[in-house]
Structures are given as C-alpha cells and as structure tokens.
Scaffold this motif. Structure first.
Motif, PDB file in Angstrom:
ATOM      1  N   SER A  70      91.669 -71.081-112.637  1.00  0.00           N
ATOM      2  CA  SER A  70      90.687 -71.908-111.941  1.00  0.00           C
ATOM      3  C   SER A  70      90.766 -73.361-112.371  1.00  0.00           C
ATOM      4  CB  SER A  70      89.275 -71.379-112.176  1.00  0.00           C
ATOM      5  OG  SER A  70      89.081 -70.176-111.495  1.00  0.00           O
ATOM      6  N   CYS A 120      85.782 -71.880-104.916  1.00  0.00           N
ATOM      7  CA  CYS A 120      85.503 -70.596-105.552  1.00  0.00           C
ATOM      8  C   CYS A 120      86.281 -70.544-106.862  1.00  0.00           C
ATOM      9  CB  CYS A 120      85.918 -69.462-104.631  1.00  0.00           C
ATOM     10  SG  CYS A 120      85.545 -67.830-105.280  1.00  0.00           S
ATOM     11  N   SER A 143      87.224 -67.658-100.208  1.00  0.00           N
ATOM     12  CA  SER A 143      85.969 -67.285 -99.573  1.00  0.00           C
ATOM     13  C   SER A 143      85.796 -67.972 -98.214  1.00  0.00           C
ATOM     14  CB  SER A 143      84.800 -67.628-100.477  1.00  0.00           C
ATOM     15  OG  SER A 143      84.637 -69.023-100.513  1.00  0.00           O
ATOM     16  N   HIS A 174      85.484 -68.401-109.375  1.00  0.00           N
ATOM     17  CA  HIS A 174      85.315 -67.068-109.949  1.00  0.00           C
ATOM     18  C   HIS A 174      84.818 -66.175-108.812  1.00  0.00           C
ATOM     19  CE1 HIS A 174      83.277 -63.852-112.219  1.00  0.00           C
ATOM     20  NE2 HIS A 174      84.132 -64.143-113.191  1.00  0.00           N
ATOM     21  N   ARG A 175      84.956 -64.885-108.962  1.00  0.00           N
ATOM     22  CA  ARG A 175      84.442 -63.982-107.923  1.00  0.00           C
ATOM     23  C   ARG A 175      82.964 -64.203-107.649  1.00  0.00           C
ATOM     24  NH1 ARG A 175      86.467 -58.203-109.885  1.00  0.00           N
ATOM     25  NH2 ARG A 175      85.004 -58.860-111.473  1.00  0.00           N
ATOM     26  N   SER A 176      82.230 -64.607-108.656  1.00  0.00           N
ATOM     27  CA  SER A 176      80.773 -64.753-108.531  1.00  0.00           C
ATOM     28  C   SER A 176      80.293 -66.194-108.420  1.00  0.00           C
ATOM     29  CB  SER A 176      80.093 -64.110-109.745  1.00  0.00           C
ATOM     30  OG  SER A 176      80.427 -62.762-109.855  1.00  0.00           O
ATOM     31  N   TYR A 177      81.184 -67.163-108.500  1.00  0.00           N
ATOM     32  CA  TYR A 177      80.772 -68.565-108.504  1.00  0.00           C
ATOM     33  C   TYR A 177      81.508 -69.372-107.447  1.00  0.00           C
ATOM     34  CZ  TYR A 177      78.947 -67.523-113.160  1.00  0.00           C
ATOM     35  OH  TYR A 177      78.281 -66.976-114.218  1.00  0.00           O
TER      36      TYR A 177
END
Length: 63
Positions: free
Chosen positions: A47, A13, A2, A15-18
C-alpha cells in the motif's frame, strides 16, 4: 480495486477495510499517512508504494 476508487480518483483502498480520501492526507512518512484530523494510519509495504504513487499529484497542506 473497489467501486469507490473507480468513482473518484481521490479515494484509495489501502486495505480491505480502509478506503482513504487522498485529499485528507496532510503528511506521509515511511509507512504512515497522517490525516487532517491528526489520525495516522499504518500502511503495508504494498500500500505504501501504491499510495506514494497516487500522492505525487496531491499538494500537502500545513498541519
């Protein structure tokens, strides 16, 4: 990776959302990280490996 991770090394990052701030982590166990506010986050195997490598330079504070 990201854009936020590129701005500051303490962001990760997982996760895609975290995106987490590594300085907010007070403990890590097998596949879980625990934050200063006592919230825990389950990590994927991929991760977990990446964050453990990043955490080597972070000193954990006590609960």
């Amino acid at each position: 990776m990201s854009e936020i991770e590129h701005l500051h090394n303490n962001f990760f990052c997982c996760h895609r959302s975290y995106i987490v701030n590594l300085e907010s982590i007070i403990d890590s166990k097998k596949d879980i990280v625990i934050f200063k506010n006592n919230i825990s986050l389950l990590l994927t195997d991929k991760s977990t490996k990446k964050i453990r490598k990043s955490l080597k330079n972070i000193v954990f504070t006590s609960h």
